[in-house]
Design a protein around this motif. Sequence first.
Motif, PDB file in Angstrom:
ATOM      1  N   GLY A 170       1.160  -1.506  -0.142  1.00 34.51           N
ATOM      2  CA  GLY A 170      -0.076   0.040  -0.241  1.00 34.51           C
ATOM      3  C   GLY A 170       1.013   1.521  -0.408  1.00 34.51           C
ATOM      4  O   GLY A 170       0.191   2.337   0.099  1.00 34.51           O
ATOM      5  N   ASP A 171       2.500   1.106   0.001  1.00 31.89           N
ATOM      6  CA  ASP A 171       2.824   2.786   0.226  1.00 31.89           C
ATOM      7  C   ASP A 171       3.016   3.030  -1.672  1.00 31.89           C
ATOM      8  O   ASP A 171       3.134   2.337  -2.203  1.00 31.89           O
ATOM      9  N   SER A 172       3.402   4.336  -1.577  1.00 35.01           N
ATOM     10  CA  SER A 172       3.785   5.046  -2.188  1.00 35.01           C
ATOM     11  C   SER A 172       5.253   4.888  -2.383  1.00 35.01           C
ATOM     12  O   SER A 172       5.823   5.295  -1.334  1.00 35.01           O
ATOM     13  N   VAL A 173       5.850   4.787  -3.210  1.00 33.19           N
ATOM     14  CA  VAL A 173       7.020   4.178  -3.356  1.00 33.19           C
ATOM     15  C   VAL A 173       7.909   4.812  -5.338  1.00 33.19           C
ATOM     16  O   VAL A 173       6.922   4.707  -6.212  1.00 33.19           O
ATOM     17  N   ALA A 174       9.177   6.239  -4.681  1.00 34.14           N
ATOM     18  CA  ALA A 174       9.335   6.252  -6.269  1.00 34.14           C
ATOM     19  C   ALA A 174      10.580   5.739  -6.089  1.00 34.14           C
ATOM     20  O   ALA A 174      11.643   5.428  -5.287  1.00 34.14           O
ATOM     21  N   LEU A 175      10.963   4.923  -7.603  1.00 28.72           N
ATOM     22  CA  LEU A 175      12.471   4.327  -7.859  1.00 28.72           C
ATOM     23  C   LEU A 175      13.124   5.010  -8.939  1.00 28.72           C
ATOM     24  O   LEU A 175      12.656   5.381 -10.319  1.00 28.72           O
ATOM     25  N   GLU A 176      13.949   5.906  -8.989  1.00 29.98           N
ATOM     26  CA  GLU A 176      14.227   7.254  -9.462  1.00 29.98           C
ATOM     27  C   GLU A 176      15.821   6.830  -9.597  1.00 29.98           C
ATOM     28  O   GLU A 176      16.322   6.674  -9.403  1.00 29.98           O
ATOM     29  N   GLY A 177      15.581   7.564 -11.459  1.00 30.23           N
ATOM     30  CA  GLY A 177      17.067   7.502 -11.808  1.00 30.23           C
ATOM     31  C   GLY A 177      16.778   7.305 -13.475  1.00 30.23           C
ATOM     32  O   GLY A 177      15.826   7.063 -13.991  1.00 30.23           O
ATOM     33  N   PHE A 178      17.295   8.640 -13.937  1.00 30.97           N
ATOM     34  CA  PHE A 178      17.105   8.644 -15.265  1.00 30.97           C
ATOM     35  C   PHE A 178      18.193   7.922 -16.300  1.00 30.97           C
ATOM     36  O   PHE A 178      19.139   8.354 -16.449  1.00 30.97           O
ATOM     37  N   THR A 179      17.438   7.167 -17.052  1.00 30.20           N
ATOM     38  CA  THR A 179      18.297   6.231 -17.450  1.00 30.20           C
ATOM     39  C   THR A 179      19.765   6.141 -17.100  1.00 30.20           C
ATOM     40  O   THR A 179      20.768   4.620 -17.952  1.00 30.20           O
ATOM     41  N   HIS A 180      20.139   6.299 -16.454  1.00 27.33           N
ATOM     42  CA  HIS A 180      21.442   5.876 -15.372  1.00 27.33           C
ATOM     43  C   HIS A 180      21.187   5.712 -14.213  1.00 27.33           C
ATOM     44  O   HIS A 180      20.361   6.286 -13.743  1.00 27.33           O
ATOM     45  N   LEU A 181      22.105   4.862 -13.418  1.00 29.71           N
ATOM     46  CA  LEU A 181      21.274   4.579 -12.126  1.00 29.71           C
ATOM     47  C   LEU A 181      20.720   4.268 -11.718  1.00 29.71           C
ATOM     48  O   LEU A 181      19.967   3.951 -10.510  1.00 29.71           O
ATOM     49  N   ILE A 182      19.753   3.721 -12.519  1.00 27.20           N
ATOM     50  CA  ILE A 182      18.525   3.099 -12.025  1.00 27.20           C
ATOM     51  C   ILE A 182      18.078   1.677 -11.805  1.00 27.20           C
ATOM     52  O   ILE A 182      18.956   0.209 -11.044  1.00 27.20           O
ATOM     53  N   PRO A 183      17.748   2.074 -10.174  1.00 26.25           N
ATOM     54  CA  PRO A 183      17.532   0.882  -9.028  1.00 26.25           C
ATOM     55  C   PRO A 183      17.046  -0.583  -9.418  1.00 26.25           C
ATOM     56  O   PRO A 183      15.798  -1.234  -8.505  1.00 26.25           O
ATOM     57  N   PHE A 184      17.504  -1.249 -10.230  1.00 25.71           N
ATOM     58  CA  PHE A 184      17.035  -2.821 -11.011  1.00 25.71           C
ATOM     59  C   PHE A 184      17.109  -3.701  -9.720  1.00 25.71           C
ATOM     60  O   PHE A 184      15.912  -4.416  -9.147  1.00 25.71           O
ATOM     61  N   ALA A 185      17.605  -3.838  -8.124  1.00 25.54           N
ATOM     62  CA  ALA A 185      18.782  -4.857  -7.880  1.00 25.54           C
ATOM     63  C   ALA A 185      17.040  -4.642  -6.495  1.00 25.54           C
ATOM     64  O   ALA A 185      16.845  -5.814  -6.054  1.00 25.54           O
ATOM     65  N   ALA A 186      17.045  -3.371  -6.372  1.00 20.44           N
ATOM     66  CA  ALA A 186      16.015  -3.001  -5.045  1.00 20.44           C
ATOM     67  C   ALA A 186      14.727  -3.041  -6.068  1.00 20.44           C
ATOM     68  O   ALA A 186      13.896  -3.957  -4.593  1.00 20.44           O
ATOM     69  N   GLY A 187      14.079  -2.827  -7.314  1.00 23.72           N
ATOM     70  CA  GLY A 187      12.939  -3.318  -7.610  1.00 23.72           C
ATOM     71  C   GLY A 187      12.447  -4.850  -7.488  1.00 23.72           C
ATOM     72  O   GLY A 187      11.495  -5.255  -7.826  1.00 23.72           O
ATOM     73  N   HIS A 188      13.659  -5.885  -7.743  1.00 22.34           N
ATOM     74  CA  HIS A 188      13.432  -7.014  -8.290  1.00 22.34           C
ATOM     75  C   HIS A 188      13.783  -7.481  -6.434  1.00 22.34           C
ATOM     76  O   HIS A 188      12.492  -8.497  -6.570  1.00 22.34           O
ATOM     77  N   GLU A 189      13.896  -6.684  -5.889  1.00 27.23           N
ATOM     78  CA  GLU A 189      13.756  -7.612  -4.056  1.00 27.23           C
ATOM     79  C   GLU A 189      12.129  -7.101  -3.863  1.00 27.23           C
ATOM     80  O   GLU A 189      11.753  -8.002  -2.919  1.00 27.23           O
ATOM     81  N   ILE A 190      11.558  -5.954  -4.292  1.00 28.72           N
ATOM     82  CA  ILE A 190      10.710  -5.719  -3.954  1.00 28.72           C
ATOM     83  C   ILE A 190       9.766  -6.811  -4.728  1.00 28.72           C
ATOM     84  O   ILE A 190       8.707  -7.138  -4.015  1.00 28.72           O
ATOM     85  N   ILE A 191       9.837  -7.580  -5.729  1.00 23.18           N
ATOM     86  CA  ILE A 191       8.758  -8.559  -6.498  1.00 23.18           C
ATOM     87  C   ILE A 191       9.528  -9.535  -5.450  1.00 23.18           C
ATOM     88  O   ILE A 191       8.210 -10.260  -5.119  1.00 23.18           O
ATOM     89  N   ARG A 192      10.083  -9.841  -5.327  1.00 22.80           N
ATOM     90  CA  ARG A 192      10.444 -11.356  -4.832  1.00 22.80           C
ATOM     91  C   ARG A 192      10.073 -10.876  -3.527  1.00 22.80           C
ATOM     92  O   ARG A 192       9.183 -12.355  -2.316  1.00 22.80           O
ATOM     93  N   GLN A 193       9.381  -9.725  -2.443  1.00 22.70           N
ATOM     94  CA  GLN A 193       8.938 -10.074  -0.789  1.00 22.70           C
ATOM     95  C   GLN A 193       7.720  -9.879  -1.287  1.00 22.70           C
ATOM     96  O   GLN A 193       6.889 -10.038   0.122  1.00 22.70           O
ATOM     97  N   GLY A 194       7.320 -10.181  -2.790  1.00 22.49           N
ATOM     98  CA  GLY A 194       5.709  -9.936  -2.837  1.00 22.49           C
ATOM     99  C   GLY A 194       4.666  -8.596  -2.608  1.00 22.49           C
ATOM    100  O   GLY A 194       3.707  -9.131  -2.031  1.00 22.49           O
ATOM    101  N   ARG A 195       5.912  -7.492  -2.412  1.00 23.40           N
ATOM    102  CA  ARG A 195       4.815  -6.619  -2.318  1.00 23.40           C
ATOM    103  C   ARG A 195       3.572  -6.526  -2.891  1.00 23.40           C
ATOM    104  O   ARG A 195       4.166  -6.547  -4.184  1.00 23.40           O
ATOM    105  N   THR A 196       2.226  -5.537  -2.606  1.00 24.04           N
ATOM    106  CA  THR A 196       1.440  -5.128  -3.615  1.00 24.04           C
ATOM    107  C   THR A 196       1.040  -3.827  -3.203  1.00 24.04           C
ATOM    108  O   THR A 196       0.926  -3.098  -2.123  1.00 24.04           O
ATOM    109  N   ASP A 197      -0.490  -3.808  -3.746  1.00 28.26           N
ATOM    110  CA  ASP A 197      -1.171  -2.317  -3.766  1.00 28.26           C
ATOM    111  C   ASP A 197      -0.411  -0.949  -4.028  1.00 28.26           C
ATOM    112  O   ASP A 197      -0.673  -0.146  -3.277  1.00 28.26           O
ATOM    113  N   LEU A 198       0.945  -1.247  -4.420  1.00 30.96           N
ATOM    114  CA  LEU A 198       1.851  -0.172  -4.873  1.00 30.96           C
ATOM    115  C   LEU A 198       1.525   1.191  -5.549  1.00 30.96           C
ATOM    116  O   LEU A 198       1.341   0.394  -6.384  1.00 30.96           O
TER     117      LEU A 198
END
Length: 267
Positions: free
Chosen positions: A18-46
């Motif tokens: 249910g959180d509002s979550v901003a993963l920022e980075g413009f073409t560069h330094l995009i936080p893919f690893a963190a996004g993948h971890e959010i997927i693995r932990q099964g977060r929903t309704d973001l």
Amino acid sequence: MAEIMTLTEAVAGLVQDGDSVALEGFTHLIPFAAGHEIIRQGRTDLTLIRMTPDLIYDRMIGAGCASKLVFSWGGNPGVGSLHRMRDAHGHDWPVPLTLEEHSHAGMVNRYTAGAAGLPFGVLRGYAGTDLPEHTDTVRTVNCPFTGEQLAAVKALNPDVAIVHAQRADRAGNVQLWGITGVQKEAVLAARRSLVTVEEVVDTLAPVPGAVLLPSFAVTAVAVAPGGAKPSYAHGYYDRDNAAYQAWDLVSRDRERFSAWLKELVAP
């Protein structure tokens, strides 16, 4: 003060359903690893917030993490559409997705207002568009000095901001350089923040044009080497253009995407 922890610990402690979550980075330094971890932990309704949602948000949306997207442009850069985003918005798969669209300038002003502790930002923008008719975070105000009508955009204060950077020191001060986008503003505007980094070092040597996020402005730092791949980290590795092209084929098909997702979350 920033606490240095593992990526698993940081996501578990900072990102809730249910959180509002901003993963920022413009073409560069995009936080893919963190996004993948959010997927693995099964977060929903973001509510996912990002000026330029690309592959990482396509993946998170396809995994069912999001119920809303706040953005100003979306696509697979240099390749085409975000097929998982289109499927969610157009066909409710895997869950329905609501869109809130802004201009780039509008999003920057929203982050900047949030970082400054202001209720809204002001800009010359949106004139001649119908976005204000469909977006309740855009209004108009009259300048008290000139009477000019201007656009007002509601401040963005995400529950969590996540960015990737080149390095941090052992006290949790973060240094990033290259194309830095709105990472600084997103972190300062957010209630909680996570910075993933390529490495932790004893001393942050000066780098021309670098942005420094002081430890007191960051909630957590997690070491994630290669954490921006397939985007790039200036001074560490290049953009993997082939990965962006390959994603177009994976994301077009639900079964192929589901197989990719199963592999990502496999223990």
